[in-house]
Write a protein that holds these residues in place. Structure first.
Motif, mmCIF file in Angstrom:
data_model
loop_
_atom_site.group_PDB
_atom_site.id
_atom_site.type_symbol
_atom_site.label_atom_id
_atom_site.label_comp_id
_atom_site.label_asym_id
_atom_site.label_seq_id
_atom_site.Cartn_x
_atom_site.Cartn_y
_atom_site.Cartn_z
ATOM 1 N N GLY A 1 0.801 -1.220 0.000
ATOM 2 C CA GLY A 1 0.000 0.000 0.000
ATOM 3 C C GLY A 1 0.828 1.262 0.000
ATOM 4 N N VAL A 2 1.963 1.237 0.690
ATOM 5 C CA VAL A 2 2.832 2.420 0.755
ATOM 6 C C VAL A 2 3.367 2.775 -0.626
ATOM 7 C CG1 VAL A 2 5.108 3.207 1.537
ATOM 8 C CG2 VAL A 2 3.487 2.267 3.175
ATOM 9 N N ILE A 3 3.824 1.777 -1.379
ATOM 10 C CA ILE A 3 4.371 2.057 -2.710
ATOM 11 C C ILE A 3 3.285 2.598 -3.638
ATOM 12 C CG2 ILE A 3 5.504 1.060 -4.731
ATOM 13 C CD1 ILE A 3 6.807 -0.971 -2.837
ATOM 14 N N ALA A 4 2.104 1.987 -3.593
ATOM 15 C CA ALA A 4 0.994 2.489 -4.406
ATOM 16 C C ALA A 4 0.644 3.916 -4.014
ATOM 17 C CB ALA A 4 -0.226 1.586 -4.251
ATOM 18 N N ALA A 5 0.635 4.187 -2.716
ATOM 19 C CA ALA A 5 0.314 5.529 -2.223
ATOM 20 C C ALA A 5 1.355 6.547 -2.662
ATOM 21 C CB ALA A 5 0.213 5.506 -0.695
ATOM 22 N N GLN A 6 2.624 6.187 -2.596
ATOM 23 C CA GLN A 6 3.690 7.102 -3.013
ATOM 24 C C GLN A 6 3.533 7.478 -4.486
ATOM 25 O OE1 GLN A 6 6.977 4.617 -1.800
ATOM 26 N NE2 GLN A 6 7.355 5.809 0.064
ATOM 27 N N ARG A 7 3.167 6.515 -5.311
ATOM 28 C CA ARG A 7 2.982 6.794 -6.730
ATOM 29 C C ARG A 7 1.761 7.677 -6.967
ATOM 30 N NH1 ARG A 7 4.592 0.660 -8.888
ATOM 31 N NH2 ARG A 7 6.839 0.952 -8.567
ATOM 32 N N ALA A 8 0.701 7.469 -6.193
ATOM 33 C CA ALA A 8 -0.481 8.321 -6.332
ATOM 34 C C ALA A 8 -0.176 9.744 -5.875
ATOM 35 C CB ALA A 8 -1.637 7.741 -5.516
ATOM 36 N N LEU A 9 0.576 9.881 -4.777
ATOM 37 C CA LEU A 9 0.964 11.202 -4.281
ATOM 38 C C LEU A 9 1.851 11.924 -5.288
ATOM 39 C CD1 LEU A 9 1.711 10.306 -0.561
ATOM 40 C CD2 LEU A 9 -0.004 11.958 -1.329
ATOM 41 N N GLU A 10 2.755 11.182 -5.930
ATOM 42 C CA GLU A 10 3.633 11.781 -6.941
ATOM 43 C C GLU A 10 2.817 12.336 -8.104
ATOM 44 O OE1 GLU A 10 7.499 10.584 -9.707
ATOM 45 O OE2 GLU A 10 6.347 9.024 -8.696
ATOM 46 N N MET A 11 1.826 11.561 -8.557
ATOM 47 C CA MET A 11 0.987 12.047 -9.647
ATOM 48 C C MET A 11 0.173 13.259 -9.216
ATOM 49 S SD MET A 11 -2.063 10.177 -11.853
ATOM 50 C CE MET A 11 -1.040 8.861 -12.492
ATOM 51 N N ALA A 12 -0.301 13.242 -7.965
ATOM 52 C CA ALA A 12 -1.120 14.347 -7.456
ATOM 53 C C ALA A 12 -0.299 15.578 -7.114
ATOM 54 C CB ALA A 12 -1.894 13.883 -6.222
ATOM 55 N N LYS A 13 1.043 15.412 -7.121
ATOM 56 C CA LYS A 13 1.957 16.514 -6.763
ATOM 57 C C LYS A 13 1.704 17.003 -5.335
ATOM 58 C CE LYS A 13 2.904 18.152 -11.468
ATOM 59 N NZ LYS A 13 2.343 16.968 -12.161
ATOM 60 N N LEU A 14 1.491 16.041 -4.440
ATOM 61 C CA LEU A 14 1.308 16.345 -3.026
ATOM 62 C C LEU A 14 2.382 15.653 -2.202
ATOM 63 C CD1 LEU A 14 -2.567 16.002 -2.466
ATOM 64 C CD2 LEU A 14 -1.239 18.088 -2.848
ATOM 65 N N GLN A 15 2.664 16.199 -1.036
ATOM 66 C CA GLN A 15 3.557 15.593 -0.073
ATOM 67 C C GLN A 15 2.752 14.773 0.932
ATOM 68 O OE1 GLN A 15 6.958 15.784 -0.348
ATOM 69 N NE2 GLN A 15 6.394 16.813 -2.282
#
Length: 341
Positions: free
Chosen positions: A62-76
């Motif tokens: 879940g963490v890796i999937a979340a990191q990729r979603a955050l990267e696309m969303a341009k959020l920290q």
């Protein structure tokens, strides 16, 4: 001002270990269980699935999937004020601390935002998205990370070919944020506990030991019959709630359980096969992770774009089912979505 929620990022992750039908058939043969690639494909449409390593937990995926979603969303990470994680295979047997809290810690989020797990089995992601939408519309939370993460290989009985060939491991995530324009157009959730017996892990903890079975049990014919009867209905309920018709659906992203169930639903909705996102052939049934995994694949390969109406729906143990209708409006350009699955 009326608040809405919209999706601004998607992400997913599959464990490195890919297991083909033939490889699984060879493994089962060593245990005296007969099956074949043809048998599995004919009944489910599945050709391969991914299994997590022994040291990988749902939170790790879940963490890796979340990191990729955050990267696309341009959020920290600290921009997230709520994590909702759907899983039937949480990190801890007693289900606490929640896997959502473990993900929060692993992402390095220190803002004391909320984190909670949702349990609706294969409908879990739809339940989680609907919950996130309600919180955002109410003005309670602004940026919500919704995750589906599963390591179903841990609860499979590899002496039961009717279930062990169907499931896989993986995770998918989306970032939802408050918006002045509609993103999530409508949601509809249902449950019928009278059918709780058809899909379950019928074990419990008693005196520190497992009482009953810790393996997944499924009455396949009963699940199939229930699924095909409710998915079309809940899709129409969601469309009616949104004031739309089925011809306005650009993409159907169903729970990836069985190609026959998925195709039946698409036909009943009058959708061509080209409008349905299919990943079950390569992922197997990843339960709560299946919809966000399929969504991320179609977003990153450019099929799903801003302006498209996407119907996501699923059924799961409980018995639970639901649908979410979304107008995509917060995605970056295709070139900005690159990431390995």
């Amino acid at each position: 001002m009326t608040l809405y929620s919209k999706i601004i990022g998607t992400g997913s992750y599959l464990p490195a270990k890919r297991v083909t039908n033939q490889e699984l058939a060879d493994q089962l043969a060593a245990n005296g269980i007969e099956t074949s690639d043809e048998w599995i494909v004919t009944r489910s449409g599945i050709s391969a699935r991914h299994f997590a390593e022994a040291d990988q937990k749902s939170s790790d995926l879940g963490v890796i999937a979340a990191q990729r979603a955050l990267e696309m969303a341009k959020l920290q990470p600290n921009d997230i004020d709520l994590i909702i994680l759907a899983s039937s295979t949480p990190d801890f047997f007693g289900s606490f601390p929640s896997t959502a809290c473990i993900v929060q810690q692993k992402l390095g989020i220190t803002n004391n935002g909320a984190a909670v797990d949702v349990q609706a089995v294969c409908s879990g992601f739809v339940y989680a998205v609907s919950t996130a939408d309600a919180f955002i519309r109410a003005g309670v939370h602004k940026n919500v990370l919704v995750i589906g993460a599963e390591v179903f290989s841990r609860i499979l009985n590899f002496e039961d070919r009717t279930t062990c060939v169907l499931f896989g491991d993986g995770a998918g995530a989306i970032v939802m944020t408050a918006s002045e324009e509609p993103g999530v157009l409508a949601t509809k959730l249902h449950a019928d506990g009278r059918n709780s017996h058809v899909l379950s892990v019928p074990g419990s903890v008693d005196g520190g030991a497992v009482a009953g079975s810790a393996f997944l049990y499924m009455d396949g014919p009963a699940v199939f019959k229930l699924a095909v009867s409710v998915l079309e209905k809940v899709a129409h309920e969601t469309l009616e709630k949104a004031g739309m018709t089925q011809d306005q659906i650009d993409w159907l992203v169903p729970h990836q359980a069985n190609i026959r169930i998925m195709s039946s639903t698409g036909k009943k909705l009058g959708l061509s096969p080209e409008k349905m996102v299919v990943t079950v052939d390569q992922h197997g049934n990843t339960s709560a992770a299946s919809i966000p995994l399929a969504l991320d694949v179609a977003v990153r390969d450019g099929r799903i774009q801003n302006g498209h109406n996407v119907m996501m729906e699923g059924v799961g143990g409980g018995f639970t089912w639901g649908a979410v209708l979304v107008k995509m409006s917060g995605l970056p350009e295709v070139g900005d979505k690159k990431a390995d699955l």
